[in-house]
Design an enzyme around this catalytic site. Structure first.
Site, short mmCIF file in Angstrom:
data_model
loop_
_atom_site.label_atom_id
_atom_site.label_comp_id
_atom_site.label_asym_id
_atom_site.label_seq_id
_atom_site.Cartn_x
_atom_site.Cartn_y
_atom_site.Cartn_z
CE LYS A 107 -4.22 -3.28 7.88
NZ LYS A 107 -3.60 -4.14 6.86
N1 GLU Z 1 -0.18 -5.25 7.48
C1 GLU Z 1 0.18 -6.11 6.40
C2 GLU Z 1 -0.86 -6.09 5.31
O1 GLU Z 1 -1.60 -5.14 5.18
C3 GLU Z 1 0.55 -7.51 6.87
C4 GLU Z 1 -0.52 -8.25 7.61
C5 GLU Z 1 -0.02 -9.56 8.24
O2 GLU Z 1 1.13 -9.90 8.04
O3 GLU Z 1 -0.82 -10.20 8.92
O4 GLU Z 1 -0.94 -6.96 4.48
#
Ligand code: GLU
Length: 418
Positions: A107
């Site tokens: 993240k």
């Molecule tokens: N931000 C989204 C999540 O928290 C998607 C992450 C992604 O698609 O890599 O799952």
């Protein structure tokens, strides 16, 4: 690890430790599973529209590298910090493992308020942030995607900045791109549609008739709004919604089409003029069959968990429920929880499909994408429910157990180097 110290990181660790206690994972092995493998903090200086310079803080945390490249969103929000990003990266690890994706969790984000930046400023933030990360991301290293405050345009700028460095187009470096740039059909809707699908499955399990059910949704961004439309398709009446400006409640059901028109004009629920005005806190305690927190972390706490009046709690957001709230919900057998790492996994699952399509330069139809998405969600839901019933543990404990165990097993198979 002191550097990650933050209430949300502590919360993710507490959730992990509850499962680790049950699995009797020794302490030294826990540290290996829990703490991020890599984290990076960068200064992101940009020139503002008025000619001045502002330096933002950017972060990227890669939680584990055991199963493949790392994967996860980029968040632009004033609360973004290393500890929050580390917690979200850890949750991504368990989420990807539960869905059987060949990724570790990641993240990242920039501490900024995207609503206060012009389009040009957002572009400069994104390009400079990507430039700072250029050695740390890549289709085989770490693949960003949208999260709160970011969207397809952000991913297009990231992909372009990275590609300019590489000297050729690298669509597989990010997912959630516009379809015209190598994005996948259905990616934008995938998280909300997945939430809708799983709520439908839970209703089936609990023998509830969707046409007789009501839903309340906290947060009306990409996830909350698509969940609302998807539930409406199953026949569910949406009686409450909220965004940062506050909430609206109409026990007879809100008109989603009018709401969509209003949002297209004003980008806020404020001034919609239909339904009773309620605060975000009141919204969570409204009587309904389904409650969908689809905004920030830590909304359902030890303080309000006993007052929830829903039958299904479907976590569209990451980390909306604290471990204190879980203790209360575990005692209440009238609330069925679809935990975040299962409930909102649709986004990263279709991100995986997008990455696969980019690597193969071979693109699928929307029906193929959705069929495959629902097949994976069906499997995860089934496995989680089965484990929860067999071991008499909560749905969250079951989902985390499956995710954590897969990462642990993979680490054991690979061994410890040197
Ligand atoms: N931000 C989204 C999540 O928290 C998607 C992450 C992604 O698609 O890599 O799952």
């Amino acid at each position: 690890m002191e550097i990650y110290s933050h209430p949300i990181f502590d919360m993710a660790c507490r959730q992990f430790d509850i499962v680790a206690d049950r699995l009797q994972i020794p302490q030294d092995e826990r540290a290996r599973l829990k703490f991020p493998k890599r984290s990076l903090t960068v200064a992101v200086p940009i020139r503002r529209d008025d000619g001045s310079v502002t330096v933002f803080s950017g972060y990227r945390v890669q939680h584990h590298l055991t199963l493949g490249p790392t994967k996860g969103g980029m968040r632009y929000h004033p609360d973004v910090c290393l500890g929050e990003v580390a917690a979200l990266a850890m949750w991504m690890s368990w989420k990807c493992a539960l869905a059987g994706l060949p990724y570790g969790g990641a993240k990242g984000g920039v501490n900024c308020d995207p609503l206060k930046l012009s389009q040009g400023e957002l572009e400069r933030v994104t390009r400079r942030f990507t430039q700072e990360l250029v050695q740390f991301i890549g289709p085989q290293i770490d693949i960003p995607a949208p999260d709160m405050g970011t969207n397809e345009q952000t991913m297009a700028w990231m992909m372009d900045t990275y590609s300019v460095h590489a000297g050729h187009s690298v669509p597989g470096v990010v997912t959630g791109k516009p379809v015209g740039l190598g994005g996948s059909l259905g990616r934008r809707e995938s998280t909300g549609r997945g939430v809708g699908y799983l709520i439908n499955r839970a209703m089936d399990t609990l023998e509830m008739d969707p046409a007789k059910c009501t839903a309340v949704i906290q947060g009306f961004g990409n996830v909350g709004s698509i969940t609302a439309y998807s539930l409406a398709k199953y026949g569910v009446k949406i009686t409450g919604v909220s965004d940062v400006s506050g909430g609206l409640y109409n026990p007879k059901g809100l008109d989603l089409f009018k709401l969509q028109e209003h949002l297209a004009k004003t980008r806020s629920l404020e001034g919609f003029g239909e339904g009773e005005l309620v605060s975000n806190e009141q919204l969570l305690e409204l009587p309904c069959d389904v409650l969908v927190p689809a905004a920030l972390e830590r909304q359902i706490t030890g303080e309000n968990a006993s007052r929830l009046k829903c039958r299904i709690l479907a976590e569209g957001a990451n980390g909306p429920t604290t471990p204190d709230a879980d203790l209360i919900l575990d005692q209440r057998d009238d609330v069925f929880v679809i935990p975040d790492i299962l409930c909102n996994a649709g986004g990263v699952i279709v991100s995986y499909f997008e990455w696969v399509q980019d690597l193969q330069s071979f693109f699928w139809t929307e029906t193929e994408v959705m069929d495959r998405l629902f097949r994976i969600l069906e499997g995860s839901f089934h496995q989680t429910l089965q484990l929860s019933r067999k071991e008499k543990i909560s749905m969250r404990a079951a989902a985390l157990t499956l995710g954590i165990k897969r990462v642990r097993d993979a680490k054991q198979m690979r061994g410890l180097f040197p």
